[in-house]
Scaffold this motif. Structure first.
Motif, PDB file in Angstrom:
ATOM      1  N   LEU A  33       0.842  -1.200   0.000  1.00 57.34           N
ATOM      2  CA  LEU A  33       0.000   0.000   0.000  1.00 57.34           C
ATOM      3  C   LEU A  33       0.876   1.250   0.000  1.00 57.34           C
ATOM      4  CD1 LEU A  33      -2.748  -0.920   2.614  1.00 57.34           C
ATOM      5  CD2 LEU A  33      -3.017  -0.680   0.143  1.00 57.34           C
ATOM      6  N   ALA A  78      -0.779   7.822  -2.976  1.00 60.36           N
ATOM      7  CA  ALA A  78      -1.951   7.313  -3.704  1.00 60.36           C
ATOM      8  C   ALA A  78      -2.704   8.461  -4.373  1.00 60.36           C
ATOM      9  CB  ALA A  78      -2.868   6.537  -2.761  1.00 60.36           C
ATOM     10  N   ILE A 130      -4.296   6.569  -7.342  1.00 58.54           N
ATOM     11  CA  ILE A 130      -4.537   5.202  -6.873  1.00 58.54           C
ATOM     12  C   ILE A 130      -5.678   5.234  -5.871  1.00 58.54           C
ATOM     13  CG2 ILE A 130      -3.546   3.237  -5.621  1.00 58.54           C
ATOM     14  CD1 ILE A 130      -0.786   4.159  -6.646  1.00 58.54           C
ATOM     15  N   GLU A 131      -6.640   4.351  -6.035  1.00 58.23           N
ATOM     16  CA  GLU A 131      -7.775   4.278  -5.116  1.00 58.23           C
ATOM     17  C   GLU A 131      -7.315   3.826  -3.729  1.00 58.23           C
ATOM     18  OE1 GLU A 131     -10.950   5.145  -5.747  1.00 58.23           O
ATOM     19  OE2 GLU A 131     -10.279   5.792  -7.737  1.00 58.23           O
ATOM     20  N   PRO A 191       2.118   2.748  -9.768  1.00 58.56           N
ATOM     21  CA  PRO A 191       0.782   2.144  -9.743  1.00 58.56           C
ATOM     22  C   PRO A 191       0.773   0.769 -10.413  1.00 58.56           C
ATOM     23  CG  PRO A 191       0.626   4.437 -10.402  1.00 58.56           C
ATOM     24  CD  PRO A 191       2.093   4.079 -10.394  1.00 58.56           C
ATOM     25  N   TYR A 192      -0.002  -0.128  -9.862  1.00 56.96           N
ATOM     26  CA  TYR A 192      -0.146  -1.481 -10.410  1.00 56.96           C
ATOM     27  C   TYR A 192      -0.809  -1.424 -11.788  1.00 56.96           C
ATOM     28  CZ  TYR A 192      -1.268  -6.465 -10.437  1.00 56.96           C
ATOM     29  OH  TYR A 192      -1.359  -7.797 -10.770  1.00 56.96           O
ATOM     30  N   ARG A 193      -1.735  -0.494 -11.949  1.00 49.93           N
ATOM     31  CA  ARG A 193      -2.418  -0.292 -13.233  1.00 49.93           C
ATOM     32  C   ARG A 193      -2.304   1.180 -13.610  1.00 49.93           C
ATOM     33  NH1 ARG A 193      -3.697  -5.090 -13.898  1.00 49.93           N
ATOM     34  NH2 ARG A 193      -5.095  -6.328 -12.664  1.00 49.93           N
ATOM     35  N   GLU A 199      -5.778   0.239  -2.699  1.00 49.18           N
ATOM     36  CA  GLU A 199      -5.229  -0.418  -3.882  1.00 49.18           C
ATOM     37  C   GLU A 199      -3.711  -0.537  -3.750  1.00 49.18           C
ATOM     38  OE1 GLU A 199      -5.080   0.506  -8.643  1.00 49.18           O
ATOM     39  OE2 GLU A 199      -6.855   1.125  -7.524  1.00 49.18           O
ATOM     40  N   LEU A 200      -3.173  -1.679  -4.150  1.00 51.28           N
ATOM     41  CA  LEU A 200      -1.744  -1.920  -4.054  1.00 51.28           C
ATOM     42  C   LEU A 200      -0.983  -1.228  -5.182  1.00 51.28           C
ATOM     43  CD1 LEU A 200      -1.766  -5.732  -3.180  1.00 51.28           C
ATOM     44  CD2 LEU A 200      -1.460  -3.809  -1.616  1.00 51.28           C
ATOM     45  N   ALA A 201       0.305  -0.992  -4.928  1.00 48.36           N
ATOM     46  CA  ALA A 201       1.210  -0.424  -5.917  1.00 48.36           C
ATOM     47  C   ALA A 201       2.547  -1.155  -5.795  1.00 48.36           C
ATOM     48  CB  ALA A 201       1.400   1.067  -5.673  1.00 48.36           C
TER      49      ALA A 201
END
Length: 182
Positions: free
Chosen positions: A41, A47, A52-53, A80-82, A56-58
């Protein structure tokens, strides 16, 4: 940033928009020690800055930068993961190489604004930085840090660099640093 007696010596390190890796290399033998690299996190402000929500992980990478075997900088990177893209692949393959070598050698990267902050015991990065830099908590109440926001196509990454007081003892050696940036 206000000039105060405790930060004036750090100003050249904080404001420099060039490669931190190259700056350290000009002062001695440079090395990267990977401390952690995993999904985790991000802090609330990271975030928010990266869109990043909450929860949500990163991808988070933490390293120590050394000059002549002295710990001089703790670097904390958040990706960010996405959206998925080349940055995840590049980050996974870095190993003990500097992220800056990638950021400053690839023409597609753009560095945004640099922000500065004194990290105190209320900041979540102070404890990891003190541990990575092997500094004593009671003796070191705060550390200076800078944060850069880099962009590459649709992806962005935050890099926070926390400076040890040891960095102020580094002197340029007079030899040219190799053109490996970071």
């Amino acid at each position: 940033m206000l000039r105060t007696p405790d930060n004036v010596a750090f100003i050249p390190w904080l404001r420099d928009r060039g490669s931190l890796t190259a700056r350290i290399q000009a002062r001695g033998r440079f090395a990267v020690r990977v401390l952690r690299q995993r999904l985790a996190l991000p802090t609330a402000d990271e975030a928010r800055l990266l869109g990043i929500e909450p929860g949500e992980l990163a991808w988070i990478r933490e390293v120590a930068l050394l000059c002549d075997e002295r710990l001089v900088v703790f670097a904390h990177t958040v990706l960010p993961y996405r959206p998925c893209g080349p940055l995840q692949v590049w980050l996974a393959r870095l190993g003990n190489r500097s992220l800056g070598a990638l950021l400053f050698s690839h023409p597609g990267f753009r560095r945004g604004r640099i922000s500065f902050k004194r990290l105190d015991d209320h900041h979540p990065l102070l404890a990891p930085a003190l541990g990575a830099l092997q500094l004593d908590q009671p003796a070191t109440e705060s550390l200076w840090a800078r944060r850069s926001h880099f962009r590459f196509r649709a992806q962005s990454v935050l890099v926070t660099e926390v400076f040890s007081p040891q960095v102020l003892q580094l002197r340029e050696t007079g030899k040219k640093a190799p053109h490996v940036a970071g």
